[in-house]
Design an enzyme around this catalytic site. Structure first.
Site, PDB file in Angstrom:
ATOM      1  N   PRO A   1       0.870  -1.152   0.086  1.00  0.00           N
ATOM      2  CA  PRO A   1      -0.167  -0.111  -0.057  1.00  0.00           C
ATOM      3  C   PRO A   1       0.888   1.354  -0.061  1.00  0.00           C
ATOM      4  O   PRO A   1       1.877   1.355   0.772  1.00  0.00           O
ATOM      5  CB  PRO A   1      -0.738  -0.056   1.337  1.00  0.00           C
ATOM      6  CG  PRO A   1      -0.826  -1.556   1.696  1.00  0.00           C
ATOM      7  CD  PRO A   1       0.645  -1.985   1.452  1.00  0.00           C
ATOM      8  N   GLU A   2       0.615   2.154  -0.930  1.00  0.00           N
ATOM      9  CA  GLU A   2       1.190   3.633  -0.973  1.00  0.00           C
ATOM     10  C   GLU A   2       0.752   4.346   0.135  1.00  0.00           C
ATOM     11  O   GLU A   2      -0.351   4.483   0.436  1.00  0.00           O
ATOM     12  CB  GLU A   2       0.956   4.142  -2.189  1.00  0.00           C
ATOM     13  CG  GLU A   2       1.484   3.268  -3.376  1.00  0.00           C
ATOM     14  CD  GLU A   2       1.186   4.097  -4.801  1.00  0.00           C
ATOM     15  OE1 GLU A   2       1.061   5.377  -4.879  1.00  0.00           O
ATOM     16  OE2 GLU A   2       0.949   3.451  -5.699  1.00  0.00           O
ATOM     17  N   GLY A   3       1.862   4.977   0.622  1.00  0.00           N
ATOM     18  CA  GLY A   3       1.373   6.100   1.584  1.00  0.00           C
ATOM     19  C   GLY A   3       0.927   5.576   3.063  1.00  0.00           C
ATOM     20  O   GLY A   3       0.448   6.456   3.987  1.00  0.00           O
ATOM     21  N   LYS A   4       1.396   4.254   3.486  1.00  0.00           N
ATOM     22  CA  LYS A   4       1.063   3.791   4.804  1.00  0.00           C
ATOM     23  C   LYS A   4       2.235   3.722   5.576  1.00  0.00           C
ATOM     24  O   LYS A   4       2.026   2.932   6.765  1.00  0.00           O
ATOM     25  CB  LYS A   4       0.217   2.397   4.556  1.00  0.00           C
ATOM     26  CG  LYS A   4      -0.959   2.431   3.496  1.00  0.00           C
ATOM     27  CD  LYS A   4      -2.069   3.504   4.159  1.00  0.00           C
ATOM     28  CE  LYS A   4      -3.255   3.370   3.103  1.00  0.00           C
ATOM     29  NZ  LYS A   4      -4.370   3.958   3.490  1.00  0.00           N
TER      30      LYS A   4
ATOM     31  N   ASP B   1      14.558   1.104   5.272  1.00  0.00           N
ATOM     32  CA  ASP B   1      13.326   0.801   4.464  1.00  0.00           C
ATOM     33  C   ASP B   1      14.071  -0.299   3.404  1.00  0.00           C
ATOM     34  O   ASP B   1      13.488  -1.782   3.138  1.00  0.00           O
ATOM     35  CB  ASP B   1      12.805   1.722   3.833  1.00  0.00           C
ATOM     36  CG  ASP B   1      12.065   2.420   4.691  1.00  0.00           C
ATOM     37  OD1 ASP B   1      12.002   2.374   6.008  1.00  0.00           O
ATOM     38  OD2 ASP B   1      11.396   3.528   4.258  1.00  0.00           O
TER      39      ASP B   1
END
Length: 894
Positions: A641-644, A693
């Site tokens: 998921p993007e932006g999570k 990351d």
């Protein structure tokens, strides 16, 4: 509720007065308001239009004493840096200046004015404060729109950091005072309105026929005519004769005063655009409600260029493409004049919209009935509560169609009404479709294996399906997603394809302290990014038409080209494809600088995502001296998921670089690969992240915690998780981006604090040295010269213990500091990836305290987990071998 047809707006026995508020965002809203207002005036009513648009927008279509224009601007819409780019922060600041700061006086003035004209109904398109003013004046209000500003601004607060967030909630609360919403096709989710009535397209009527317009222009009917409709040209853009195919002419709306080439015709500023659109063969412009609705109504093929940071666009684009009326042009090709392949594609389209175009008439009828007293609405709910619901809905809608998604019923119903549900095809084989049966027999794995990962097997099967899509017929009922059509033409299916997988990661502990040198504990998650890559000779590569045209225009033979397709762009404003000549990465015989590369990708924000993928190629060229002689085709499919906050960007980088390395025979250690990927994010994307990351994605192991000291990347191995313990990530609904303003300012604050600590320690050093009488000048318990020397050259905040920080430095760290003051007192903050804004106020104490204490907490957690496992193993052994040996094992373990 949906209303399609009426018998016209019959004259009411009661003379009514309408106050119609028009948003300050461009002319598009004003032009559609014209059609509604015209029908209200035709029914015998007075309409007072509150607008910032020029009078001619209304008076050119309506000549009536019942039209009253009041020039007042009560919102600002989206502030545009140029014709194609919205300035998000400036938009919020302008709205705050226009509607928030003077809010009290605006409400007072509007209530007085509404009472003075004895308004029967307030109509808003779609000015938030108008609804609140109507409520204060005791007058009913209705909104007419396809989007609302709470939805648009919700994304902008990411760029603004912690500032202006209250704007979104205030707008939603204002809209909640509205009686109901008259919703136009191509709409966005608008949860601030509970009650909705859907109407057909609002389209301005034609005054002249195609033949009449062409005759006035002196253009023969067989001449291909393009209308350029941008509402202003992109900055620094100059039109050239060779931009058009031979024999074409182009009408230019809103042209500057500069001279145009002979095959371009400048239209007057007050030209009635619908007539010229209907006389043209296709249109080139940016997507907005007015351009899309009128292109569909007149069956005019529309070549569009994406507008950056305007969330209305994806919904209108989907509607346009569903009715086979749209062709997307890459911004680079717009500005460099490579128009021919797009225009030729456009005139081959057959737009098929057959729906109603009398939305202005229908909306006027509803407004008249509401003003008389008809009740269309039920009880209202809290606008703020509905907005919170919409945040959850919105994130669901942003996920890739067909991938574990449940579209809310209210949105699915709306799609069915437009017939759009048939346009959404899942990325894998539809359930129950017997025409396609996939198995591992459909492809051969030449090297490696799926490692039992079901998502990898599913991705491989989807690649097989692409070969089937390539040869399938495209019909409106079975339309495949555009990105999958592009992917189907990406690969040469007779050549090898390399596939790499990289997972996202859950930040268990350490998190934002990574760039301060903390110990971190990271765990790979189930969701991952897959990249399929094909290295192929330029003569065998299947080029997209616009890329081929670009090469032909340059007179070049086959050249190495990078082509990328990214899944998941449908409901975001992100371009699904990217292409470039690999020679563009070279600058005077050497790889271009990272700074130039960042500017290259920043040019078109809708394709900026490609920096995460293509940037890996430049980093390999720069850091390892790799040269790429073959073309490269890449397909990126991410379930992260993007932006999570679960490293969606790192997983894309790691998967991309892994696929490139495999295809080119590069043997890169996972740790080194992670460090190379960090360079992509720091220097080409421009996000100031640490290496945590990328390291977790490249080096992590399933169901284990990766322990790493981020100085810069010292791997300590993995920490096993006890079998009865599970880690869960819960979506907070708050968007996250390492490229966002909050992340960068917090990082800058941490480095500012480190510089302050180093300065304080340097100042204390002389005091700790022996004096002439042989005694130290400060207390023995705090005068360790070696410690002070280390702290004076402190490389990472986390190398400072909590008790040293509290004893010596905490009192000297301010809560915040202005950038200019810091630079004056301390100079540079010595962070290579953030820059201090002299005018900005930075929090310092919190960004400094967190990593120092977080590092301590992570160490404690790691030791507890290890100790727990030791005790568990001892207990397990004792149950197996008996109590006689328990004391022995306990002694040995200690």
């Amino acid at each position: 509720m949906r209303i399609n047809e009426t018998d016209g707006v019959s004259a009411s026995s009661k003379h009514l007065v309408f106050a119609y508020y028009v948003t300050g965002h461009g002319f598009g809203h004003a032009t559609r308001v014209v059609e509604v207002v015209r029908n209200l005036i035709s029914a015998g009513h007075d309409v007072h239009v509150v607008t910032g648009a020029p009078d001619f927008v209304f008076t050119s279509e309506i000549q009536s004493p019942r039209l009253f224009i009041r020039k007042v601007l009560l919102d600002c819409g989206a502030v545009q840096a140029d014709a194609l780019t919205v300035d998000r922060l400036a938009s919020l600041e302008k709205y705050s200046e226009t509607a928030v700061a003077p809010r009290k006086s605006i409400l007072k003035d509007e209530v007085e004015w509404l009472n003075s004209i004895k308004a029967d109904l307030v109509v808003s398109d779609v000015v938030p404060v108008a609804c609140r003013a109507a409520a204060d004046a005791g007058i009913r209000s209705v909104c007419v729109t396809n989007f609302s500003w709470d939805f648009i601004y919700a994304e902008y607060v990411m760029a603004a950091g912690h500032h202006h967030r209250s704007i979104v909630w205030q707008i939603a609360e204002d809209y909640s005072h509205c009686e109901f919403l008259i919703r136009l096709p191509g709409y966005c989710p608008m949860p601030a309105f509970r009650d909705v009535i859907d109407v057909p397209l609002v389209v301005r009527r034609l005054h002249k026929s195609r033949k009449e317009v062409r005759k006035e222009l002196g253009i023969e009917d067989d001449v291909k005519l393009l209308i350029l409709n941008f509402g202003g040209q992109p900055a620094g853009w100059k039109l050239k004769e060779e931009y058009l195919p031979s024999g074409w002419k182009c009408l230019v709306c809103g042209a500057s005063d500069s001279q145009l080439p002979p095959n371009f015709i400048k239209l007057p500023k007050d030209a009635y655009t619908p007539d010229f659109m209907a006389a043209s063969d296709c249109m080139l412009g940016k997507i907005g409600y007015g351009t899309v609705s009128e292109a569909l109504a007149y069956k005019l093929p529309f070549v569009f260029v994406r507008r950056d940071y305007f969330n209305e666009e994806p919904f209108l684009r989907n509607m346009l493409e569903f009715y086979q009326g749209g062709v997307e042009m890459i911004r680079r090709d717009l500005l460099t004049g490579h128009w021919k392949p797009y225009l030729e594609r456009a005139i081959s389209l057959k737009p098929c919209y057959e729906g109603g175009i009398n939305g202005g008439e229908v909306a006027a009828h509803i407004l008249q009935e509401t003003a008389i007293g008809k009740n269309y609405a039920s009880d209202k709910l809290s606008g703020a509560r509905r907005l919170r619901d919409a945040i959850i809905f919105g994130y669901e809608l942003q996920r890739v169609p067909g991938r574990d998604v449940s579209i809310p019923e209210w949105y699915q119903t709306a799609e069915d009404e437009l017939g759009l549900s048939a346009s959404r095809s899942p990325p894998c084989t539809p359930e129950g479709d017997s025409t396609v049966k996939l198995s591992t027999e459909d492809f051969e794995i030449l090297h490696g294996d799926c490692q039992g990962l079901p998502d990898t097997m599913s991705f491989l099967k989807s690649l097989v399906e692409l070969d089937i899509i390539k040869d399938s017929d495209r019909t409106p009922e079975k339309r495949q997603m555009r990105e999958r059509k592009a992917a189907a033409g990406l690969f040469n299916w007779e050549e090898e394809i390399f596939v790499a997988r990289a997972p996202g990661r859950l930040d268990v502990m350490g998190g934002i302290a990574d760039y301060s040198g903390s110990l971190v504990l990271q765990m790979p998650i189930r969701e991952a990014c897959h990249v399929a890559l094909q290295k192929i000779s330029p003569s065998k590569q299947r080029l997209w038409k616009h890329a081929l045209a670009r090469h032909n225009d340059k007179g070049q033979g086959p050249m190495p080209v990078l082509q990328i397709v990214s899944y998941g762009s449908e409901l975001s404003n992100r371009g699904p494809t990217f292409d470039m000549d690999l020679s563009d990465f070279m600058d005077e015989g050497k790889p271009m600088s990272y700074e130039k590369a960042k500017k290259y990708f920043d040019t078109n924000p809708s394709q900026k995502w490609a920096a995460y993928v293509a940037g890996t190629i430049l980093v390999l060229m720069t850091e390892l001296g790799v040269r790429f002689e073959d073309s490269i085709s890449m397909l990126v499919s991410s379930a992260v998921p993007e932006g999570k906050g679960v490293s969606s960007s790192a997983s894309v980088e790691v998967a991309s670089m892994s696929a490139i390395a495999a295809a080119h025979g590069l043997n890169i250690h996972p740790r080194d690969l992670a460090l190379l990927c960090q360079k992509v994010e720091n220097h080409i994307v421009g996000a100031p992240c640490g290496v945590m990351d990328q390291m977790a994605s490249a080096c992590g192991e399933a169901n284990k915690l990766l322990a790493m000291v981020c100085q810069p990347a010292e791997l300590l191995g993995v920490v096993e998780i006890p079998s009865h313990i599970r880690f869960w990530g819960i979506d907070s609904g708050i968007r996250h981006s390492v490229g966002g303003a909050d992340y960068g300012s917090v990082r800058a604050g941490a480095f500012m604090g480190r510089k302050m600590i180093k300065s304080t320690a340097s100042g204390m050093l002389p005091q700790s040295l022996p004096s002439s009488n042989g005694l130290n000048n400060i207390e023995p318990e705090v005068d360790g010269v070696e410690l002070l020397e280390a702290e004076a050259s402190l490389d990472y905040l986390c190398n400072l213990s909590p008790h040293r920080f509290e004893a010596l430095y905490a009192k000297n760290i301010p809560e915040s500091i202005v950038g200019e003051e810091f630079s004056k007192n301390y100079g540079d903050h010595n962070d290579p990836v953030t820059v201090i804004d002299p005018k900005r106020t930075y929090f310092v104490r919190a960004p400094v305290c967190h990593p120092i204490y977080e590092n301590f907490r992570v160490k404690v957690c790691q030791r507890i987990l290890i100790a727990y496992l030791i005790v568990w193993r001892i207990e397990f052994l004792c149950t197996r071998i008996g109590p006689a040996f328990c004391s022995y094992f306990l002694l040995c373990e200690r």
